[in-house]
Scaffold this motif. Structure first.
Motif, PDB file in Angstrom:
ATOM      1  N   ARG A   1      25.585 -26.461   0.927  1.00 55.55           N
ATOM      2  CA  ARG A   1      26.217 -25.196   1.331  1.00 55.55           C
ATOM      3  C   ARG A   1      26.378 -24.265   0.134  1.00 55.55           C
ATOM      4  O   ARG A   1      26.044 -23.076   0.215  1.00 55.55           O
ATOM      5  N   GLU A   2      26.885 -24.802  -0.963  1.00 56.40           N
ATOM      6  CA  GLU A   2      27.084 -23.985  -2.166  1.00 56.40           C
ATOM      7  C   GLU A   2      25.760 -23.457  -2.700  1.00 56.40           C
ATOM      8  O   GLU A   2      25.661 -22.307  -3.113  1.00 56.40           O
TER       9      GLU A   2
ATOM     10  N   SER B   1      18.568 -12.823  -4.268  1.00 59.14           N
ATOM     11  CA  SER B   1      18.199 -11.803  -3.291  1.00 59.14           C
ATOM     12  C   SER B   1      16.863 -11.191  -3.697  1.00 59.14           C
ATOM     13  O   SER B   1      16.641 -10.890  -4.867  1.00 59.14           O
TER      14      SER B   1
ATOM     15  N   LYS C   1      16.953 -18.095   6.529  1.00 62.46           N
ATOM     16  CA  LYS C   1      18.096 -18.211   5.607  1.00 62.46           C
ATOM     17  C   LYS C   1      17.729 -17.707   4.216  1.00 62.46           C
ATOM     18  O   LYS C   1      18.560 -17.123   3.517  1.00 62.46           O
TER      19      LYS C   1
ATOM     20  N   LEU D   1      23.023 -22.855  -1.000  1.00 63.00           N
ATOM     21  CA  LEU D   1      22.504 -21.830  -0.102  1.00 63.00           C
ATOM     22  C   LEU D   1      23.289 -20.523  -0.203  1.00 63.00           C
ATOM     23  O   LEU D   1      22.739 -19.448   0.029  1.00 63.00           O
ATOM     24  N   GLU D   2      24.555 -20.614  -0.564  1.00 60.80           N
ATOM     25  CA  GLU D   2      25.354 -19.394  -0.739  1.00 60.80           C
ATOM     26  C   GLU D   2      24.910 -18.607  -1.961  1.00 60.80           C
ATOM     27  O   GLU D   2      25.133 -17.404  -2.043  1.00 60.80           O
ATOM     28  N   ASN D   3      24.285 -19.280  -2.900  1.00 60.35           N
ATOM     29  CA  ASN D   3      23.897 -18.648  -4.156  1.00 60.35           C
ATOM     30  C   ASN D   3      22.400 -18.390  -4.267  1.00 60.35           C
ATOM     31  O   ASN D   3      21.861 -18.319  -5.368  1.00 60.35           O
TER      32      ASN D   3
END
Length: 183
Positions: free
Chosen positions: A136-137, A144, A174, A139-141
């Motif tokens: 999760r961490e 872009s 994602k 994928l949050e980072n």
């Protein structure tokens, strides 16, 4: 312990699994990540990571063709498979003798649930929860970048691409990609 797999089948495990066969490369990696090096007794020909650990395990066939005699010799107390990777008739035959837990992962939420279910089943819930948290961490980072159109080829001879309602499609989305075969 009784646990329901992601296809709605309930399996009974009277003791923690000590002889596990994995019929799916990604789930073999998960089992190794959970610290089950000694409990894993069989993998498929496609289970190659981590290389140093997989090469010492007994090969029980491919994901679509199992060596039933070899599986019987290993006497597993748990077999882990996947709806898309494995073939139904082979799984049905294995279920006649062994507890078989099947995953069915299309979304990221289902992937997290699969990791947590496997962790609970093999008595490593903390390790599974930690792995989910790290994913999760990560994928949050994600960096872009401009949205790119991509094709994700999963096989050749014949060439096959990931389409809509697949885990690969979900992960491409994602990561801010557009799956050109998403239709």
């Amino acid at each position: 312990m009784q646990i329901e797999d992601q296809m709605g089948h309930t399996i009974h495990l009277p003791t923690p699994p000590r002889r596990i066969i994995s019929l799916v490369p990604s789930q073999s990696e998960l089992l190794f990540d959970l610290g089950l090096d000694d409990e894993i007794v069989g993998v498929t020909t496609f289970c190659v990571h981590p290389h140093d650990k997989c090469e010492s395990k007994t090969v029980v066939g491919g994901t679509k063709q199992f060596y039933f005699e070899r599986i019987d010799e290993l006497q597993p107390d748990l077999i882990i498979g996947n709806k898309e990777e494995n073939y139904e008739k082979g799984i049905e035959r294995l279920r006649e003798k062994y507890p078989v837990w099947m995953s069915d992962v299309v979304t990221l939420a289902e992937a997290y649930a699969m990791i947590e279910s496997v962790g609970a089943m093999v008595r490593r819930p903390e390790a599974a929860a930690d792995l989910v948290l790290r994913i999760r961490e990560g994928l949050e980072n994600l960096p872009s970048w401009p949205r790119l159109r991509v094709a994700y080829l999963i096989w050749r001879k014949p060439y096959m691409a990931a389409g809509h309602r697949t885990f690969i499609h979900e992960m491409l989305h994602k990561a801010n990609f557009v799956n050109v075969f998403g239709h």
